[in-house]
Write a protein that holds these residues in place. Structure first.
Motif, PDB file in Angstrom:
ATOM      1  N   ARG A  39      -9.884 -11.984   6.116  1.00  0.00           N
ATOM      2  CA  ARG A  39      -8.544 -12.441   5.731  1.00  0.00           C
ATOM      3  C   ARG A  39      -7.682 -11.298   6.416  1.00  0.00           C
ATOM      4  O   ARG A  39      -7.783 -10.265   6.346  1.00  0.00           O
ATOM      5  N   VAL A  46      -1.277 -17.258   6.796  1.00  0.00           N
ATOM      6  CA  VAL A  46      -2.437 -17.797   7.349  1.00  0.00           C
ATOM      7  C   VAL A  46      -2.303 -19.127   7.907  1.00  0.00           C
ATOM      8  O   VAL A  46      -2.697 -19.579   8.946  1.00  0.00           O
ATOM      9  N   HIS A  50      -2.619 -21.167  11.249  1.00  0.00           N
ATOM     10  CA  HIS A  50      -3.587 -22.416  11.292  1.00  0.00           C
ATOM     11  C   HIS A  50      -2.799 -23.525  11.977  1.00  0.00           C
ATOM     12  O   HIS A  50      -3.677 -24.115  12.838  1.00  0.00           O
ATOM     13  N   THR A  70      -8.009 -25.129   4.553  1.00  0.00           N
ATOM     14  CA  THR A  70      -7.622 -23.506   4.935  1.00  0.00           C
ATOM     15  C   THR A  70      -8.464 -22.774   4.055  1.00  0.00           C
ATOM     16  O   THR A  70      -8.375 -22.609   2.830  1.00  0.00           O
ATOM     17  N   LYS A  72      -8.432 -18.826   3.003  1.00  0.00           N
ATOM     18  CA  LYS A  72      -7.310 -17.844   2.983  1.00  0.00           C
ATOM     19  C   LYS A  72      -7.451 -16.808   2.024  1.00  0.00           C
ATOM     20  O   LYS A  72      -6.923 -15.688   1.877  1.00  0.00           O
ATOM     21  N   ASN A  76     -10.965 -16.081   6.606  1.00  0.00           N
ATOM     22  CA  ASN A  76      -9.973 -16.748   7.520  1.00  0.00           C
ATOM     23  C   ASN A  76     -10.488 -17.793   8.041  1.00  0.00           C
ATOM     24  O   ASN A  76     -11.648 -17.552   9.037  1.00  0.00           O
TER      25      ASN A  76
END
Ligand SMILES: *[C@@H]1O[C@H](CO)[C@@H](O)[C@H](O)[C@H]1NC(C)=O
Ligand SMILES: *[C@@H]1O[C@H](CO)[C@@H](O)[C@H](O)[C@H]1NC(C)=O
Ligand SMILES: *[C@@H]1O[C@H](CO)[C@@H](O)[C@H](O)[C@H]1NC(C)=O
Ligand SMILES: *[C@@H]1O[C@H](CO)[C@@H](O)[C@H](O)[C@H]1NC(C)=O
Ligand SMILES: *[C@@H]1O[C@H](CO)[C@@H](O)[C@H](O)[C@H]1NC(C)=O
Ligand SMILES: *[C@@H]1O[C@H](CO)[C@@H](O)[C@H](O)[C@H]1NC(C)=O
Length: 734
Positions: A39, A46, A50, A70, A72, A76
């Motif tokens: 992360r 984040v 993305h 996602t 996060k 990541n």
């Protein structure tokens, strides 16, 4: 082959886990996982990163449609629907470690804890109630007595997770959190879209790891005793990632992302693929790596694809890989013939037949000719191959192991199955079944031939003592490690055969059509069952030693394991690793082999991972792969030793460091056992400690005449109180 098809069905009952191809999605797009390592730190968004990566790869119109998930909270990455071209574009972008298809994995007591020397009155610490065990599985049946929270205080303050409460599901002070994961939203109709378990597997594993004490737990009185988990006072956090169509990688990673951030102490995952993957293309290895970074041990089932060599699929060096072994309690089912002879087969048969005897027929003698079948089909009792008029009310002999549904559908009262398959664990069936050896089966067929009105009855199962126990089950996946041959895998063995534990009341004993037995406790087998025993043992160790790292807990479990015999396990350490878990000894191991994140980075550097990749995985720009930290596999501070080569003689030098966690002032002497083809030299042979936490280093030089398969020796550090044992193996699977 009729034989292998039906066996596959049965193995699904035992809930194995395989990996299949990625699911196809509309317009040639497939679901991919874009893994980006740790992360990012700071207040960097984040999600917007993305989105912009996706926009660049698929165009701004499609980007929001194609994004599914996602990651996060703990690491990541994201999940998106992509064409092959878009995938390639993303794979070449800055920050991406790997892009891989959203593969699918499928699913891999009463007596067991006592058998490993961990009685109900084992010493306990109050801190046990602060331990949170994260179960990544099929959910949980929260009403089970095993999860009753009477007497439990509120969740520990470190808990940051949530409970997905609904009309149908609430948490309590035992099950402190629960969530379900399904990235594509397409929950199959037969499943319940909540953390509720409709399969049974997740309730079974959770209660084995951390279920409270429940007296008289049994399956229709079979295996009766006090059911309990390894840490009855600990809390459970449920992450439902498996559905009737399998367990998707995207959901596995999402659950890891949450569990780590939620504050669990240990993660238990009885799931696996069917072929080996590189560490950072395997969601379980990735999840376990980030868990390790956050001080959380991941306990994995070795897999149920044994006994072939290298069949293990969960083998990352930062996780615990658990093989499945038998206890001394074996479920057997007698078949009594009209001639009074008795044959003992293997199965879990809860049914009590009313009559003394029933007509006995051989499947080969009663083919469903009208439907075009002959005896070459009906001897295997394959679907629709039996003549219902001749089978109704009889006991049918089949020349294979099958799931029993064909004979049940044909109106049979019971089924005798016979072939040369393994009899080291027992299946359940939706009708009375006994599974016999070919020898006994042939005798029964001769009886049928020699008698005008052959009859038989199948009795309810009983238990016998298996004096050869413990040994690793035939199905338990074997080493060596398919990616890093010189890290010994599996790590350890735990009971996984015929385990009594909690079940879901949304299904039946077998889950088969025609089975009406809804039960609170069930008996099933698999490395899925051994993994939560190791999880419970690890949680127990942590309750005594709350600050220990994942590697130290793992070392404690491995170096105190009870050695197993090469006589009953021809694959030796490739079957059982360091041996059978011994939780009480593991809580006080004397010396431990720690491995830090930096040590794993050096190991990965030596395995060919470059600075760019290592920085992404660790999220640390000071990580690098240079000459200085380019570690050989033999220098990873692992609590076991393995050397491999194709053939000939090899010499390897291992460097190890142990930390004193026993008595402040203590002197350990090295004892080595080895067969003539293996020489093990330790330097120095004495380690004198002056304080707790003190670290001392030594080297082990192993010279081996490489055998055809495996040769085993051991190194034990002994201070008169603690015996800190490591297996030393040499093998030919280079
Ligand atoms: C609630 O759970 C029961 C099983 O206990 C199930 O039969 C029912 O369909 C569920 N209802 C909903 C709305 O999910
Ligand atoms: C078996 O026979 C009984 C009566 O003898 C009948 O009720 C039942 O339907 C038959 N089963 C099948 C599968 O034909
Ligand atoms: C039983 O008898 C049949 C026909 O007489 C024969 O083909 C078969 O081999 C015999 N089976 C056994 C197990 O003896
Ligand atoms: C590092 O390794 C990755 C993956 O193997 C590769 O794509 C990349 O080009 C390498 N980077 C450097 C600087 O060698
Ligand atoms: C690490 O380096 C990369 C590339 O130079 C940079 O994008 C990133 O912000 C750095 N991360 C930290 C935490 O410094
Ligand atoms: C690490 O060692 C291996 C084997 O000796 C060598 O092939 C590799 O180039 C080394 N890498 C670095 C970064 O020194």
């Amino acid at each position: 082959m009729a034989n292998s098809i039906s066996l596959t069905c049965l193995l699904l009952v035992v809930t194995l886990f395989f990996r299949c191809d990625a699911e196809a999605v509309d317009d040639n797009r497939k679901v991919y996982i874009v893994y980006m390592g740790d992360r990012p730190k700071g207040d960097f968004s984040v999600s917007s990163r993305h989105s912009s990566m996706l926009q660049e790869a698929v165009g701004s119109k499609r980007a929001s449609d194609s994004l599914l998930y996602t990651y996060k909270r703990s690491f990541n990455g994201f999940v998106a629907k992509l064409t092959e071209e878009e995938k390639e574009r993303l794979a070449s972008m800055d920050g991406v470690v790997s892009v891989f298809p959203n593969g699918k994995r499928e699913l891999h007591t009463t007596r067991s804890w006592d058998f490993v020397g961990f009685p109900q009155n084992a010493p306990r610490k109050a801190a046990e109630s602060d331990i949170i065990v994260g179960m990544l599985d099929t959910g949980v049946w929260p009403e089970s007595k095993s999860f009753d929270d009477t007497g439990f205080g509120p969740a520990p303050s470190k808990w940051k997770g949530t409970c997905e409460t609904s009309k149908n599901f609430t948490c309590n002070n035992k099950i402190i959190g629960a969530k379900h994961y399904r990235a594509d939203g397409q929950v199959p109709d037969v499943d319940i879209p909540s953390p509720r378990d409709s399969e049974g597997h997740g309730s079974h594993t959770a209660s084995t790891a951390a279920g409270r004490l429940v007296s008289k737990a049994s399956l229709f009185d079979l295996g009766s005793g006090t059911g309990r988990g390894g840490v009855p006072s600990a809390r459970i956090a449920v992450y439902k990632i498996c559905w009737s169509d399998g367990c998707y990688d995207s959901d596995i990673l999402a659950a890891f992302d949450d569990a780590i951030a939620d504050g669990v102490d240990i993660i238990s995952l009885s799931i696996g693929g069917s072929f080996p993957l590189n560490y950072f293309e395997d969601t379980i290895a990735i999840g376990a790596f980030h868990s390790m970074k956050h001080g959380i041990l991941t306990s994995n089932s070795a897999g149920n694809s044994g006994p072939g060599a290298s069949s293990i699929t969960n083998f990352s060096p930062w996780s615990l890989s658990v093989a499945g072994s038998v206890t001394d309690r074996k479920f057997v089912t007698n078949v009594l013939l009209g001639n009074k002879n008795v044959y003992q087969g293997v199965s879990v048969n809860t049914f009590q037949l009313h009559d003394e005897l029933y007509p006995l027929v051989y499947g080969a003698d009663v083919p469903n000719v009208a439907a075009g079948f002959d005896s070459s089909d009906s001897r295997y009792c394959i679907y629709n191959s039996l003549d219902v008029t001749k089978v109704n009310g009889t006991i049918v002999v089949c020349d294979n192991l099958n799931d029993g549904t064909t004979t049940l559908d044909a109106g049979a009262t019971g089924t005798i199955m016979q072939d040369g398959g393994n009899k080291d664990f027992a299946f359940s069936f939706p009708l009375p079944v006994s599974y016999l050896s070919t020898r006994d089966g042939t005798t029964i067929l001769n009886y049928i031939n020699s008698t005008s009105e052959p009859t038989a009855v199948i009795q309810k199962s009983t238990t016998i003592v298996d004096k050869a126990a413990p040994y690793v089950a035939s199905f338990s996946s074997r080493g060596p490690n398919p990616i890093t041959a010189d890290i010994l895998k599996p790590d350890i063995s735990a009971p996984g055969i015929d385990i009594v534990a909690a079940w879901s009341e949304a299904t039946t004993v077998t889950g088969d059509e025609g089975d009406t037995r809804v039960v609170p406790y069930n008996i099933i087998s698999g490395t899925s069952m051994s993994c939560p025993h190791a999880t419970g043992a690890a949680a127990y160790v942590k309750s005594f030693n709350p600050t220990w790292s994942p590697a130290v807990i793992k070392s404690a479990l491995m170096t105190t394991a009870t050695p197993m015999s090469t006589k009953t396990n021809i694959d030796a350490e490739f079957a059982y690793g360091s041996g059978q878990i011994n939780p009480i000894k593991a809580a006080a191991p004397g010396l431990v082999y720690d491995i830090t994140e930096a040590d794993f980075v050096s190991f990965l550097c030596g395995q060919g991972y470059n600075t760019t990749t290592l920085r992404r995985i660790t999220g640390d720009n000071s990580s690098s792969c240079t000459k200085a930290n380019n570690a050989t596999v033999w220098d990873l501070n692992y609590p076991s030793f393995a050397v491999s080569a194709k053939s000939g003689q090899v010499t390897r030098v291992f460097h190890r460091t142990v930390t004193n966690v026993g008595s402040p002032v203590s002197t350990y002497k090295a004892t080595v056992t080895a067969p003539p083809q293996l020489s093990i030299q330790v330097n120095p042979i004495t380690l004198s400690f002056k304080s707790l936490g003190q670290k001392l280093s030594f080297s082990v030089t192993v010279t081996a005449e490489i055998p055809q398969t495996i040769i085993s020796g051991s190194l034990v550090w002994d201070d008169g109180v603690h015996q800190v044992r490591s297996p030393v193996v040499a093998h030919s699977y280079a």
